[in-house]
Write a protein that holds these residues in place. Structure first.
Motif, PDB file in Angstrom:
ATOM      1  N   GLU A 132      -0.666  -6.457  10.358  1.00 35.81           N
ATOM      2  CA  GLU A 132       0.654  -6.224  10.961  1.00 35.81           C
ATOM      3  C   GLU A 132       1.681  -7.212  10.423  1.00 35.81           C
ATOM      4  N   GLN A 133       1.270  -8.478  10.340  1.00 35.59           N
ATOM      5  CA  GLN A 133       2.209  -9.488   9.840  1.00 35.59           C
ATOM      6  C   GLN A 133       2.600  -9.227   8.394  1.00 35.59           C
ATOM      7  N   PHE A 134       1.657  -8.684   7.622  1.00 34.13           N
ATOM      8  CA  PHE A 134       1.933  -8.493   6.205  1.00 34.13           C
ATOM      9  C   PHE A 134       2.443  -7.091   5.873  1.00 34.13           C
ATOM     10  N   THR A 135       2.686  -6.293   6.914  1.00 35.69           N
ATOM     11  CA  THR A 135       3.313  -4.995   6.655  1.00 35.69           C
ATOM     12  C   THR A 135       4.632  -4.866   7.412  1.00 35.69           C
ATOM     13  N   ALA A 136       5.109  -6.006   7.947  1.00 34.41           N
ATOM     14  CA  ALA A 136       6.398  -6.008   8.640  1.00 34.41           C
ATOM     15  C   ALA A 136       7.519  -5.839   7.605  1.00 34.41           C
ATOM     16  N   THR A 137       8.716  -5.586   8.107  1.00 38.18           N
ATOM     17  CA  THR A 137       9.842  -5.292   7.216  1.00 38.18           C
ATOM     18  C   THR A 137      10.044  -6.369   6.136  1.00 38.18           C
ATOM     19  N   ARG A 166       6.405  -6.543   3.750  1.00 36.05           N
ATOM     20  CA  ARG A 166       5.622  -5.438   3.190  1.00 36.05           C
ATOM     21  C   ARG A 166       5.750  -5.290   1.675  1.00 36.05           C
ATOM     22  N   ASP A 167       6.820  -5.844   1.099  1.00 40.12           N
ATOM     23  CA  ASP A 167       6.952  -5.737  -0.348  1.00 40.12           C
ATOM     24  C   ASP A 167       6.546  -7.015  -1.074  1.00 40.12           C
ATOM     25  N   SER A 201     -13.349 -14.587   1.690  1.00 38.84           N
ATOM     26  CA  SER A 201     -13.451 -13.579   2.747  1.00 38.84           C
ATOM     27  C   SER A 201     -12.087 -12.993   3.058  1.00 38.84           C
ATOM     28  N   CYS A 202     -11.094 -13.877   3.128  1.00 34.75           N
ATOM     29  CA  CYS A 202      -9.752 -13.415   3.471  1.00 34.75           C
ATOM     30  C   CYS A 202      -9.266 -12.422   2.420  1.00 34.75           C
ATOM     31  N   LEU A 203      -9.555 -12.714   1.141  1.00 36.50           N
ATOM     32  CA  LEU A 203      -9.130 -11.825   0.062  1.00 36.50           C
ATOM     33  C   LEU A 203      -9.801 -10.464   0.203  1.00 36.50           C
ATOM     34  N   GLU A 204     -11.094 -10.475   0.537  1.00 36.27           N
ATOM     35  CA  GLU A 204     -11.798  -9.200   0.697  1.00 36.27           C
ATOM     36  C   GLU A 204     -11.249  -8.407   1.870  1.00 36.27           C
ATOM     37  N   GLN A 205     -10.992  -9.132   2.968  1.00 39.88           N
ATOM     38  CA  GLN A 205     -10.472  -8.462   4.154  1.00 39.88           C
ATOM     39  C   GLN A 205      -9.078  -7.904   3.883  1.00 39.88           C
ATOM     40  N   LEU A 206      -8.223  -8.691   3.246  1.00 35.90           N
ATOM     41  CA  LEU A 206      -6.867  -8.224   2.933  1.00 35.90           C
ATOM     42  C   LEU A 206      -6.914  -7.016   2.003  1.00 35.90           C
ATOM     43  N   ASP A 207      -7.872  -7.034   1.099  1.00 30.85           N
ATOM     44  CA  ASP A 207      -8.042  -5.918   0.187  1.00 30.85           C
ATOM     45  C   ASP A 207      -8.368  -4.649   0.977  1.00 30.85           C
ATOM     46  N   ARG A 250      -1.925  -3.179  -1.143  1.00 28.17           N
ATOM     47  CA  ARG A 250      -1.694  -4.108  -2.257  1.00 28.17           C
ATOM     48  C   ARG A 250      -2.958  -4.927  -2.498  1.00 28.17           C
ATOM     49  N   ARG A 251      -3.208  -5.276  -3.751  1.00 28.75           N
ATOM     50  CA  ARG A 251      -4.388  -6.075  -4.042  1.00 28.75           C
ATOM     51  C   ARG A 251      -4.015  -7.563  -3.986  1.00 28.75           C
ATOM     52  N   PRO A 252      -4.653  -8.327  -3.116  1.00 28.48           N
ATOM     53  CA  PRO A 252      -4.295  -9.746  -2.979  1.00 28.48           C
ATOM     54  C   PRO A 252      -4.946 -10.594  -4.065  1.00 28.48           C
TER      55      PRO A 252
END
Lengths: 734, 168
Positions: A693-698, A701-702, A711-717, A722-724
């Motif tokens: 939610e935090q990383f898709t806010a207005t 999101r871009d 782990s965080c990278l895998e989860q964000l992926d 977007r690929r982190p």
């Protein structure tokens, strides 16, 4: 071991709790957590108070038998009674006898987790006594026939609406209360009537001072004050660990407790009672006698409960649990707790991170085993614990004992077999798989890409889920054929006149899976004038430790230190990419290595971006790195934040011109192997949604997403389209 | 005890942020001041200060008087400046119930008895707890609960606190 029925049950129960209680729990715990952060920031001598509180508890538990005898003398001199109960049955027998002697019909209680532990209500009710909980939250739980879902806020899982429904169903009032004010008024009136005519008042105690026989009760509603003085007889019930030497010891705890729990500076009331108290006895039907002329003929009993605590005191690993002052901070700051609450993340009585230690000591390993896996070891609770308890370590120890399925402090096992670990034969397959990830990774790289193709086939995924509990919805890591160490071996160093020499620690993931970020680290360091080596070094032991395989993790610690010591002696700095491995060096290795060794390792180890920051501060040319004015969204790793190393990354990125927004969630939800397990996949994704939610806010999101942890990278992926990438990949020259 | 003006203004600020009114008064003006604060019916515990209660306060009430009362006036042995707390000693003439049952509590504290922080207050308490087995309540603002879905002032104890600070 994992089998699909158990897994279905556990996963279903977690889903049920997330759906029914999750939103109320989440709102309340996150609120407490935010207020706590603000409250402790405003406390100038916060760290000093924590240190003092820790010292007092260490000393008190050390001298406990002697302090209990001092306390007995103080209480008896004051005219009260002290009963030291061996266990729940013994404590309940004594309480029932006191209540029977008073010919009591009704006992009114203020909130006490220790009486929950004893099930004293059931014991009294069996004797026909009317037992009434008067803390409003506890009363809600009693009416609903539930158990507390939080150490300090028992009805935190219920919304205002569900309490209104409960009152309407239970009492069928003419004008059903709906607002918080109305509900409180309704409860106050009903409970007031019940307190007025009660025969015995029962309370807990937060602290008891041996020198004066004073008990401190920390409350807000005023019901504990009423329960203590309205009836003539007061029974206080507390665990033996609540004894501190002196009234001089109280203020650090009082200044820390409310702040750590709810974020208040102090709760409304701190009762410092040295019973029997001088207050006149109260008979509200007496319209003749002025209060000053009434007697103060009061009975006081303190029931101090052992119930496993004295054995915990002898247990080098569980002893710290006794320093807990039950503030609930480790629940409020825990991402998993925020989503399931104490009915999932809890045992018979106690919940949250420290709940594991309490349940293991008081109830036994079986009860602790039911929820111990919910602690991912993220360490977000560590810096907020008012008595500095290493809560993740207690969870690891309990997991290790559960794995071994035996009594504490057993002999070390040595099992030769397919898995090169030090663990007993009965260990769950999923734990053994994740704990031996290094072996798997070596095999995976050696046989890549075939290993990746095979592992990703439907029959293989089905088997992995059936046998090892690996959720089929997760992407598996793809092993690189050429490891970072192999790649580095084939290339020549390009730094002619280095300013520093570095050993880049090839953690398992960087070496076998995320090889590109390792290469980026080498390029960045070399560009900044540093000579780099990437020797083959064993994995840190983080993976086995997270599965509770302590003996295996300790073996890794010795091997890693052995491989790095010579480099350190040669003046080389150790640079680590994966924060959870650096956290091993910084925290857990203190338990495995001699003090001098661990201090030497810690003094020369750095997180990669922390090291880059240091180089730039010391004159390295930032132009050698890739700057940019791109907008990035950065998620720091949980353990990195506990170590206070997240700011370095942000500073480096900003100094290079990037526009950085950082996440402020406790955890990404993945936590190493946790999110891979079928039992916890849904919870992991639910926790991860906060970050998504935090990383898709207005305004995010871009942005390009960067994160420090594997782990965080895998989860964000998994969460974002977007690929982190790791921040070092953003700034390293290409 | 020397209480500085800084300590007193810290105390007043802390009370203000708790939503607690504070009225400063003198020995001579005490009765009039209190009269303007209490809600009827009001009961009070004899005060160990050199002052007179107004007619509106029934001193040394019965328990039945107490149950009917809207206001309870009690002494406070100390004030704690940084928290805005008052210490309410559990006296034989009923400071504890009188400060607890009515909806409005009016603690009377001497300005000279306000100490800077909690450690100082606990030090004082430690002495009397040891010598005379005394009990006290450190009360900070009105009683409160958040158990019913939002913060509500006035749970089991008083909904309002109004501190009277006395210059002797």
């Amino acid at each position: 071991m994992s089998n699909s029925t158990d897994t279905d049950d556990k996963a279903a129960e977690i889903r049920r709790l997330m759906a029914t209680e999750g939103s109320a729990i989440e709102e309340n715990t996150k609120g407490f957590n935010e207020k706590r952060k603000q409250a402790v920031t405003g406390l100038e001598n916060y760290e000093e108070l924590r240190t003092r509180a820790r010292e007092i508890k260490e000393d008190a538990i050390d001298r406990l038998p002697e302090l209990i005898e001092d306390l007995r003398a103080s209480i008896e001199e004051n005219g009260g009674h002290l009963y030291l109960a061996d266990d729940a049955a013994d404590a309940n027998r004594y309480v029932r006898e006191v209540v029977a002697e008073e010919n009591a019909d009704r006992v009114v209680k203020s909130k006490s987790m220790t009486t929950e532990e004893l099930d004293v209500n059931d014991a009294l009710e069996a004797d026909g006594i009317d037992v009434v909980e008067t803390d409003l939250g506890e009363w809600v739980v009693q009416l609903a026939d539930e158990t507390p879902s939080h150490l300090i806020a028992p009805a935190i899982h219920r919304s205002r609406e569900s309490i209104a429904d409960l009152f309407a169903e239970t009492f069928d009032p003419e004008d059903p209360p709906e607002t918080a004010d109305e509900l409180t008024g309704f409860a106050r009136e009903r409970l007031g009537e019940l307190i007025r005519d009660a025969d015995v008042g029962m309370t807990g105690a937060n602290f008891v001072t041996a020198d004066t026989g004073t008990m401190a009760l920390v409350t807000s509603e005023g019901n504990a004050r009423k329960c203590a003085v309205t009836p003539d007889t007061h029974i206080a019930v507390a665990g033996v660990e609540k004894v501190v030497p002196s009234t001089d010891d109280l203020s650090p705890f009082l200044e820390l407790l409310a702040r750590s729990g709810t974020g208040q500076d102090l709760t409304a009331y701190v009762s410092l009672l040295t019973p029997p108290v001088d207050s006149p006895t109260l008979d509200f039907d007496d319209d003749e006698t002025p209060l000053s002329e009434r007697d103060s003929d009061r009975e006081f009993h303190l029931v101090l409960v052992d119930n496993g605590r004295m054995a915990m005191r002898e247990d080098d690993q569980l002893r710290e649990t006794l320093y807990c002052i039950r503030c609930g901070q480790c629940s409020n700051s825990c991402a998993n707790f925020q989503h399931v609450g104490g009915h999932g993340f809890g045992g018979e009585t106690y919940s949250g991170g420290i709940g594991t230690g309490w349940e293991a000591g008081v109830e036994g390993l079986d009860t602790a085993a039911e929820f111990n896996d919910l602690c991912t070891g993220c360490s977000r609770c560590v810096n907020g614990c008012p008595t500095k308890i290493d809560i993740p370590w207690i969870n690891t120890v309990v997991r290790d004992r559960v794995n071994r399925g035996e009594a504490p402090e057993g002999t070390d096992f040595l099992v030769e077999g397919l898995t090169p670990d030090e663990e007993p034969g009965g260990l769950d397959i999923d734990k053994r798989l994740f704990g031996n990830f290094e072996t798997l990774a070596k095999l995976g790289s050696a046989t890549a890409p075939v290993s990746n193709w095979l592992a990703d086939t439907a029959p293989a995924r089905w088997a992995l889920e059936r046998v090892a509990g690996v959720d089929t919805r997760r992407d598996l890591p793809e092993f690189e054929r050429e490891t970072l160490v192999d790649w580095f071996d084939r290339r020549a160093s390009t730094v002619p006149d280095p300013t520093r020499e570095v050993v880049l620690y090839p953690d398992v993931y960087t070496n076998h899976v995320q090889v590109e970020r390792g290469k980026a680290a080498v390029r960045a360091l070399e560009a900044l004038g540093v000579s780099v080596r990437v020797p083959s070094v064993p994995s840190s032991g983080r993976a086995p430790l997270s599965q509770g395989m302590i003996a295996t993790a300790e073996d890794h610690a010795h091997d890693v230190y052995g491989r790095l010591a010579e480099h350190i002696d040669a003046g080389r700095d150790v640079v680590v990419i994966e924060p959870s491995d650096l956290a091993m060096f910084d925290r857990e290795y203190e338990r495995f290595l001699p003090e001098a060794s661990v201090e030497r390792l810690q003094a020369h180890s750095y997180e990669i971006m922390e090291y880059v920051y240091g180089l730039l501060e010391n004159g390295a040319d930032a132009a050698a790195l890739r700057g940019g004015d791109e907008a990035v969204a950065y998620h720091a790793h949980c353990q990195q934040r506990t170590l206070g190393l997240d700011a370095h990354t942000v500073t480096v990125l900003e100094d290079l011109g990037y526009d950085v927004v950082t996440s402020d969630v406790e955890c990404c939800g993945m936590a190493g192997s946790f999110g891979y397990k079928s039992d916890y996949y849904d919870l992991s994704m639910d926790v991860g949604d906060d970050l998504a939610e935090q990383f898709t806010a207005t305004d995010t999101r871009d942005r390009e997403v960067v994160a420090s942890g594997t782990s965080c990278l895998e989860q964000l992926d998994a969460l974002l389209s977007r690929r982190p990438t790791h921040p070092i990949q953003l700034v390293a020259p290409r | 005890m020397a209480t500085t003006t800084t300590t007193l203004s810290t105390f007043e600020d802390a009370l203000d942020s708790l939503g607690v009114d504070c009225t400063r008064t003198t020995v001579e003006a005490f009765a009039t001041t209190l009269d303007g604060i209490v809600r009827d019916p009001a009961v009070g515990v004899p005060l160990p200060f050199n002052i007179e209660y107004p007619e509106s306060v029934a001193v040394d009430p019965t328990a039945a008087d107490l149950e009917r009362a809207a206001t309870g006036v009690t002494p406070a042995s100390l004030g704690v400046a940084n928290y805005g707390s008052v210490l309410l000693p559990s006296t034989a003439d009923g400071t504890e119930p009188v400060s607890l049952y009515p909806e409005l509590h009016v603690p009377v504290v001497r300005a000279s008895d306000v100490v800077p922080g909690l450690p100082e207050a606990i030090d004082h308490f430690g002495e009397v707890a040891g010598d005379r087995a005394e009990s006290t309540i450190v009360a900070t603002g009105p009683s409160a609960t958040a158990d019913m879905g939002a913060l509500v002032l006035g749970a089991h104890g008083p909904e309002t606190v109004h501190v009277v600070m006395l210059d002797e």
